[in-house]
Design an enzyme around this catalytic site. Structure first.
Site, short mmCIF file in Angstrom:
data_model
loop_
_atom_site.label_atom_id
_atom_site.label_comp_id
_atom_site.label_asym_id
_atom_site.label_seq_id
_atom_site.Cartn_x
_atom_site.Cartn_y
_atom_site.Cartn_z
N ASP A 163 18.08 3.91 -0.39
CA ASP A 163 17.38 3.72 0.87
C ASP A 163 18.31 4.14 2.01
OD1 ASP A 163 16.65 2.15 3.38
OD2 ASP A 163 14.94 1.69 2.10
N ASP A 185 19.03 1.40 4.75
CA ASP A 185 19.92 0.35 4.29
C ASP A 185 21.36 0.84 4.19
OD1 ASP A 185 17.92 -1.52 4.12
OD2 ASP A 185 17.58 -1.27 1.97
N THR A 226 0.81 -1.22 0.00
CA THR A 226 0.00 0.00 0.00
C THR A 226 0.84 1.27 0.00
OG1 THR A 226 -0.09 0.13 2.41
CG2 THR A 226 -1.75 -1.24 1.32
#
Length: 210
Positions: free
Chosen positions: A201, A204, A109
């Site tokens: 990211d 990360d 989502t």
């Protein structure tokens, strides 16, 4: 640019931002650079903290100086990537209280899901700085701001390293009272809701995960 969006263009900030964008920058250097960037950005975010006149005894005489007038500050990173910004802030504001909001983005989502929230008990009395390196869709930032308001916060600033126009628009529409501080407004989001050109990211790259 929207009135409550502040882009920091100081050469040191822009230089370090270029370094964290580089795909060849490893986790250790990335963490150090994010901490340094956060410390530099803290100067601008705290620019309007009220001050009061105090008397100081120098080695030669007494003099009038300015001191922060007791305004309470709070730092609230959005887990996990926001953690990389905390130490840089605390180096300048060591007495600030630190809260934590745990959110993750549902891969289907793309909506934020809360899993943790721990805040100072007196947040209604504090000026809060919400930390999140990436303002992408704006979902996590809006959720974090809403959590803080529901707990009684009424003075909130959002600090991020880079932002997408889409995220800025979402936050400004939902929370027009919140000032946004960033080092760059990038071009757009891609189909996977990553900021372009961005830096990948942030979580990360901070922690060496994928």
């Amino acid at each position: 640019m929207k009135q409550n969006v502040h882009v920091m263009e100081h050469p040191l900030i822009q230089h370090k931002l270029a370094m964290i964008r580089d795909v060849n920058t490893g986790p250790k250097e990335f963490r150090e650079l994010v901490e340094e960037l956060s410390m530099l950005m803290a100067y601008e975010v705290t620019r309007n903290i009220p001050v009061e006149e105090v008397e100081v005894q120098t080695p030669l005489c007494k003099t009038k100086c300015k001191s922060i007038s007791g305004k309470k500050l709070g730092i609230v990173p959005i887990l996990r990537a926001g953690l990389g910004m905390v130490n840089g802030m605390l180096k300048l504001i060591p007495t600030a209280k630190v809260g934590h909001i745990g959110l993750y983005r549902d891969p289907e989502t793309l909506k934020p899901v809360e899993y943790y929230c721990k805040l100072p008990p007196d947040i209604e009395e504090r000026e809060l700085i919400l930390l999140d390196p990436m303002l992408a869709t704006g979902g996590s930032a809006c959720a974090g701001i809403q959590f803080l308001k529901e707990k009684g916060a009424n003075n909130i600033k959002l600090m991020c390293l880079i932002a997408a126009p889409e995220g800025i628009n979402v936050v400004c529409a939902a929370h027009p009272d919140v000032e946004i501080y960033t080092a760059s407004v990038d071009e757009c989001l891609n189909d996977h809701a990553y900021i372009v050109p961005g830096l990948g990211d942030a979580g990360d790259r901070l922690f060496g995960t994928k």
